[in-house]
Scaffold this motif. Sequence first.
Motif, PDB file in Angstrom:
ATOM      1  N   SER A 282       0.870  -1.185   0.000  1.00 59.39           N
ATOM      2  CA  SER A 282       0.000   0.000   0.000  1.00 59.39           C
ATOM      3  C   SER A 282       0.897   1.223   0.000  1.00 59.39           C
ATOM      4  O   SER A 282       1.891   1.256   0.732  1.00 59.39           O
ATOM      5  CB  SER A 282      -0.880   0.036   1.249  1.00 59.39           C
ATOM      6  OG  SER A 282      -1.728  -1.083   1.300  1.00 59.39           O
ATOM      7  N   VAL A 283       0.572   2.212  -0.830  1.00 61.45           N
ATOM      8  CA  VAL A 283       1.420   3.403  -0.930  1.00 61.45           C
ATOM      9  C   VAL A 283       0.580   4.671  -0.974  1.00 61.45           C
ATOM     10  O   VAL A 283      -0.519   4.690  -1.514  1.00 61.45           O
ATOM     11  CB  VAL A 283       2.319   3.357  -2.188  1.00 61.45           C
ATOM     12  CG1 VAL A 283       3.315   2.214  -2.122  1.00 61.45           C
ATOM     13  CG2 VAL A 283       1.499   3.258  -3.456  1.00 61.45           C
ATOM     14  N   HIS A 284       1.121   5.719  -0.339  1.00 62.72           N
ATOM     15  CA  HIS A 284       0.510   7.043  -0.463  1.00 62.72           C
ATOM     16  C   HIS A 284       0.776   7.553  -1.871  1.00 62.72           C
ATOM     17  O   HIS A 284       1.859   7.335  -2.420  1.00 62.72           O
ATOM     18  CB  HIS A 284       1.132   8.036   0.528  1.00 62.72           C
ATOM     19  CG  HIS A 284       0.723   7.803   1.943  1.00 62.72           C
ATOM     20  ND1 HIS A 284      -0.489   8.212   2.449  1.00 62.72           N
ATOM     21  CD2 HIS A 284       1.362   7.207   2.970  1.00 62.72           C
ATOM     22  CE1 HIS A 284      -0.572   7.873   3.710  1.00 62.72           C
ATOM     23  NE2 HIS A 284       0.550   7.275   4.071  1.00 62.72           N
ATOM     24  N   GLN A 285      -0.177   8.228  -2.459  1.00 61.83           N
ATOM     25  CA  GLN A 285       0.026   8.856  -3.769  1.00 61.83           C
ATOM     26  C   GLN A 285       0.707  10.184  -3.550  1.00 61.83           C
ATOM     27  O   GLN A 285       0.366  10.914  -2.621  1.00 61.83           O
ATOM     28  CB  GLN A 285      -1.317   9.039  -4.481  1.00 61.83           C
ATOM     29  CG  GLN A 285      -1.990   7.725  -4.813  1.00 61.83           C
ATOM     30  CD  GLN A 285      -3.445   7.908  -5.183  1.00 61.83           C
ATOM     31  OE1 GLN A 285      -4.028   8.966  -5.022  1.00 61.83           O
ATOM     32  NE2 GLN A 285      -4.057   6.840  -5.668  1.00 61.83           N
ATOM     33  N   HIS A 286       1.667  10.496  -4.384  1.00 62.22           N
ATOM     34  CA  HIS A 286       2.384  11.763  -4.276  1.00 62.22           C
ATOM     35  C   HIS A 286       1.469  12.879  -4.758  1.00 62.22           C
ATOM     36  O   HIS A 286       0.897  12.823  -5.842  1.00 62.22           O
ATOM     37  CB  HIS A 286       3.658  11.744  -5.114  1.00 62.22           C
ATOM     38  CG  HIS A 286       4.355  13.055  -5.153  1.00 62.22           C
ATOM     39  ND1 HIS A 286       4.934  13.603  -4.043  1.00 62.22           N
ATOM     40  CD2 HIS A 286       4.547  13.944  -6.143  1.00 62.22           C
ATOM     41  CE1 HIS A 286       5.467  14.773  -4.349  1.00 62.22           C
ATOM     42  NE2 HIS A 286       5.241  14.995  -5.629  1.00 62.22           N
ATOM     43  N   ILE A 287       1.328  13.883  -3.926  1.00 62.23           N
ATOM     44  CA  ILE A 287       0.528  15.062  -4.282  1.00 62.23           C
ATOM     45  C   ILE A 287       1.478  16.254  -4.316  1.00 62.23           C
ATOM     46  O   ILE A 287       1.973  16.676  -3.261  1.00 62.23           O
ATOM     47  CB  ILE A 287      -0.602  15.295  -3.275  1.00 62.23           C
ATOM     48  CG1 ILE A 287      -1.516  14.063  -3.229  1.00 62.23           C
ATOM     49  CG2 ILE A 287      -1.389  16.552  -3.624  1.00 62.23           C
ATOM     50  CD1 ILE A 287      -2.511  14.074  -2.095  1.00 62.23           C
ATOM     51  N   PRO A 288       1.803  16.768  -5.506  1.00 66.46           N
ATOM     52  CA  PRO A 288       2.741  17.880  -5.598  1.00 66.46           C
ATOM     53  C   PRO A 288       2.217  19.090  -4.822  1.00 66.46           C
ATOM     54  O   PRO A 288       1.037  19.414  -4.871  1.00 66.46           O
ATOM     55  CB  PRO A 288       2.817  18.187  -7.088  1.00 66.46           C
ATOM     56  CG  PRO A 288       2.185  17.040  -7.781  1.00 66.46           C
ATOM     57  CD  PRO A 288       1.276  16.381  -6.798  1.00 66.46           C
ATOM     58  N   GLN A 289       3.129  19.735  -4.115  1.00 70.21           N
ATOM     59  CA  GLN A 289       2.776  20.947  -3.391  1.00 70.21           C
ATOM     60  C   GLN A 289       3.343  22.129  -4.160  1.00 70.21           C
ATOM     61  O   GLN A 289       4.537  22.207  -4.382  1.00 70.21           O
ATOM     62  CB  GLN A 289       3.337  20.919  -1.975  1.00 70.21           C
ATOM     63  CG  GLN A 289       2.752  19.816  -1.148  1.00 70.21           C
ATOM     64  CD  GLN A 289       3.337  19.791   0.250  1.00 70.21           C
ATOM     65  OE1 GLN A 289       4.220  20.564   0.577  1.00 70.21           O
ATOM     66  NE2 GLN A 289       2.853  18.867   1.051  1.00 70.21           N
ATOM     67  N   HIS A 290       2.470  23.026  -4.586  1.00 72.48           N
ATOM     68  CA  HIS A 290       2.893  24.195  -5.342  1.00 72.48           C
ATOM     69  C   HIS A 290       3.179  25.322  -4.368  1.00 72.48           C
ATOM     70  O   HIS A 290       2.342  25.675  -3.555  1.00 72.48           O
ATOM     71  CB  HIS A 290       1.814  24.614  -6.347  1.00 72.48           C
ATOM     72  CG  HIS A 290       1.486  23.525  -7.307  1.00 72.48           C
ATOM     73  ND1 HIS A 290       2.301  23.214  -8.360  1.00 72.48           N
ATOM     74  CD2 HIS A 290       0.452  22.656  -7.360  1.00 72.48           C
ATOM     75  CE1 HIS A 290       1.769  22.199  -9.033  1.00 72.48           C
ATOM     76  NE2 HIS A 290       0.640  21.848  -8.426  1.00 72.48           N
ATOM     77  N   ASN A 291       4.359  25.871  -4.468  1.00 70.14           N
ATOM     78  CA  ASN A 291       4.735  26.971  -3.554  1.00 70.14           C
ATOM     79  C   ASN A 291       4.502  28.311  -4.194  1.00 70.14           C
ATOM     80  O   ASN A 291       4.629  28.588  -5.265  1.00 70.14           O
ATOM     81  CB  ASN A 291       6.203  26.849  -3.147  1.00 70.14           C
ATOM     82  CG  ASN A 291       6.421  25.589  -2.327  1.00 70.14           C
ATOM     83  OD1 ASN A 291       5.475  25.025  -1.784  1.00 70.14           O
ATOM     84  ND2 ASN A 291       7.646  25.149  -2.227  1.00 70.14           N
TER      85      ASN A 291
END
Length: 96
Positions: A87-96
Amino acid sequence: MKYALPLLLTTSLFAAGIQADTLTIPLGQQASGQQLSLPQRGTSAAAVSQQYGEPVTRHAAVGEPPISRWDYAGFSVYFEHDKVVHSVHQHIPQHN
């Protein structure tokens, strides 16, 4: 020897024009802020469905042994036959 100096100059000029940037990606921060517990290895598909509900997407099994994937909001669960293998967390890009 008569070609050594031009070759040395050409190589030096070429090398002087090369620049490199270093990109640092902090490992382990992809899931920061996400405190969701994920299905554990060996859990049955029925138990995952009961605990987490219906997945957003079910991907058909491929390969031998058959590996399938269920996608939920924020994580994915991989099954071999009817049991969780990862099971893996999906990467959610964080926009700065």
